[in-house]
Structure formats: structure tokens, C-alpha cells
Design a protein around this motif. Sequence first.
Motif, PDB file in Angstrom:
ATOM      1  N   ASN A  24      14.426  -0.788   4.542  1.00  0.00           N
ATOM      2  CA  ASN A  24      14.149  -1.703   3.708  1.00  0.00           C
ATOM      3  C   ASN A  24      13.091  -1.396   2.919  1.00  0.00           C
ATOM      4  N   TRP A  25      12.817  -1.828   1.609  1.00  0.00           N
ATOM      5  CA  TRP A  25      11.453  -1.691   0.733  1.00  0.00           C
ATOM      6  C   TRP A  25      10.536  -2.634   0.894  1.00  0.00           C
ATOM      7  N   THR A  26       9.344  -2.466   1.268  1.00  0.00           N
ATOM      8  CA  THR A  26       8.493  -3.664   1.432  1.00  0.00           C
ATOM      9  C   THR A  26       7.329  -3.405   0.408  1.00  0.00           C
ATOM     10  N   LEU A  27       6.729  -4.627  -0.161  1.00  0.00           N
ATOM     11  CA  LEU A  27       5.665  -4.719  -1.355  1.00  0.00           C
ATOM     12  C   LEU A  27       4.433  -4.906  -0.410  1.00  0.00           C
ATOM     13  N   HIS A  28       3.420  -4.228  -0.588  1.00  0.00           N
ATOM     14  CA  HIS A  28       2.046  -4.460   0.031  1.00  0.00           C
ATOM     15  C   HIS A  28       0.772  -4.530  -0.993  1.00  0.00           C
ATOM     16  N   ALA A  29       0.084  -5.499  -0.526  1.00  0.00           N
ATOM     17  CA  ALA A  29      -1.201  -5.504  -1.479  1.00  0.00           C
ATOM     18  C   ALA A  29      -2.557  -5.177  -0.789  1.00  0.00           C
ATOM     19  N   ILE A  30      -3.148  -4.224  -1.237  1.00  0.00           N
ATOM     20  CA  ILE A  30      -4.209  -3.756  -0.549  1.00  0.00           C
ATOM     21  C   ILE A  30      -5.484  -3.617  -1.535  1.00  0.00           C
ATOM     22  N   PRO A  31      -6.203  -4.737  -0.964  1.00  0.00           N
ATOM     23  CA  PRO A  31      -7.718  -4.695  -1.697  1.00  0.00           C
ATOM     24  C   PRO A  31      -8.426  -3.417  -1.599  1.00  0.00           C
ATOM     25  N   LEU A  32      -8.816  -3.044  -2.942  1.00  0.00           N
ATOM     26  CA  LEU A  32      -9.645  -1.677  -3.130  1.00  0.00           C
ATOM     27  C   LEU A  32     -11.051  -2.113  -2.799  1.00  0.00           C
ATOM     28  N   LYS A  33     -11.677  -1.848  -1.675  1.00  0.00           N
ATOM     29  CA  LYS A  33     -13.010  -2.306  -1.419  1.00  0.00           C
ATOM     30  C   LYS A  33     -13.729  -0.578  -1.106  1.00  0.00           C
TER      31      LYS A  33
END
Length: 326
Positions: free
Chosen positions: A313-322
Motif C-alpha cells: 500500500n502507498w502511504t503519504l508521510h509529512a516530514i518537517p525539515l529541521k
Amino acid sequence: LCSALSVGNGIVLKELSNPASIHVDDQKAFIVEGTTVYIYALKTGALQDVFGQKGEGPADFSRFVGCISEIDNQLVINSFGKLSFFSKAGRFIKSKRTISGIPVFNVLPIKHKYVGITTAFKSLMTVSLNVNIYKDDFSLERTIFRLPQMEQGKMHILNSLFIANSFQVYQDKIYILNNTHDRIDILDENGRCLGSFLHRLKKIEFTEKHKQLFLDSMPKEYRARRKQMIKHLIIPKYFPIINRIDITGNYIYLHGWKKAKDSLSHFIRCFNLKGIFLYDFDIRSDSHFSTRQAPMAIYKQILYLLKENQNENWTLHAIPLKRNES
């Protein structure tokens, strides 16, 4: 951000089976697969709408859809030999044929012109990929960058990893990954050089182990023909130092690899628009590099990444760039 949209678990987008690219705004994620564009609610992953179909009509996509971007609040979508403009609700606005003798790929508008990539045949035996500026009628104005030549019938084992993302247009300027000279070149809409800056990254040797990892990551449909395909591959000595450039929110993001124990990890190096280094950011990932880049987009200093999990399954991830603390 919704807590479900995070580095670890992500949001499952069950409609997807082989996404090609993604674009994000404040509310929505626009994801391209085949000749279809899916519109999802960014925070919840709920499917809001679908548009696009294969065909030759004004609003249709030809063969396949490549990159998707945005200009003047309109979606700009590349398909084979065509550039299409849609509203963010999926309403067709206009399209333009992108043929200049042969099809032009990864086209981006810049003022009244266009920038794109095409194949150039130097002789019966050699071919190169060129980044060109085109006039409004898609006649060639000038070539602004050439990738190294290769023998016809051969495939550079890493070209596909970065050629689609080797340049960007931002605020009426063209930014080009010049891996030959380890720098980013900045040009105006006429191809005149406005400056450049060094990214100061070290080359990583492409070893026999990396070659094997690359071959093992080939799509299933190619694995049966792997022995035959190896004969046509060009094996590089080094990885391309930078394999992707994103420019958004007045920041330049360069994607590359760095050594991490016995493998490679994906990292992002951030600069301001003057080419001043700001920080590095490591992407924590359990996957090696492969024959294709994972679809990704950066928006408001957040990396939105599509990943295929163990259940396919394809999943969407959000990664804050710090900024890295080290």
C-alpha cells in the motif's frame, strides 16, 4: 499537521498502485498515476476528486503523465508531447503541444517561453539529453545544458534517478544541477548566466554492491530480462552528487546521498536563494536507493513523501525539515 500524517505510519492512500509524482498546497495533495490525477485532502488523506484520462482530446493525457507543478494557481501537467493546464478543482483550462521535432519532456513555463528536456542525436551512434529553452511555438531557442553523451542503445544506470529533476524554474529564473562542476547554475529566461554556487558535497564511489542493489530494485517486469539488460547498462564510477533540486518558499533544497554505515541514506541540503548554505537534513529511511525515486514534494519546509509499505500500500508521510543538531 494531523498526527496521522507523520514520519512513522503515514496515511494509506488505497487508490494508488504506482504513483509517479506529487504536488502539494495548503489543503490538497495532487498525485499523478498513469493518466489519472488524484486529489486528496492533505491532512486526512480522504479522496476528494479524480480527473484525467488517456486520449488525444484537448483535456486528455497522451500515453503517460510525468511531472506536475503549479504556476499562477494552476496545475501544470506534463504528458507525452503535451503540456496541460488545469484548475485545482480539476477543471481543464488549456493545453499545448510540446513537440520540437521530437517530444520535449518535463516542461516548465518561464514568462512567455518554456524550459524542457529532449534527446539529441549527435551521430548514428551517440546520443545526449539536453536542457533547452523553447519559444512559445516550441521552436528551439537555445540549449543551456548537456548531459554527457552515451552510445545509442545504452542506458546510464543512474541517469533516470536525476534527469527528471535536474532543473527548476523559480521566480523567472532557471536553476540547473551542474554535477559536472559540482555547482548550481542560475540563468534568466534567455539562458544568460546570472551566477552559480558550489554545493560542496563529496563524491561517493559506485561499488559492485551498489550495482547489485540497483539490479535487485528493478521492477518485477524487468527482472526476468535482467541478464539481457545488463549488457546495455553503463556503470558509473560515482553517484551523481545531487539527484534532485526543489525550490519553494525562497529556499533551495538539494537532494543527495551520504554514507551511513554499510548503506546510503537520503539527505537534503538547504540554501537560501543567494546560495548561502543553511543546514543539512537526514531522511530516516530503511530503504536503499533504487531504480526510481520515491514521489516527493516540499512545501512550507515540510517534505511530503510517498512510500510503499510491506503490504504494497502507498502511504503519504509529512516530514518537517529541521536543522540537524550535529
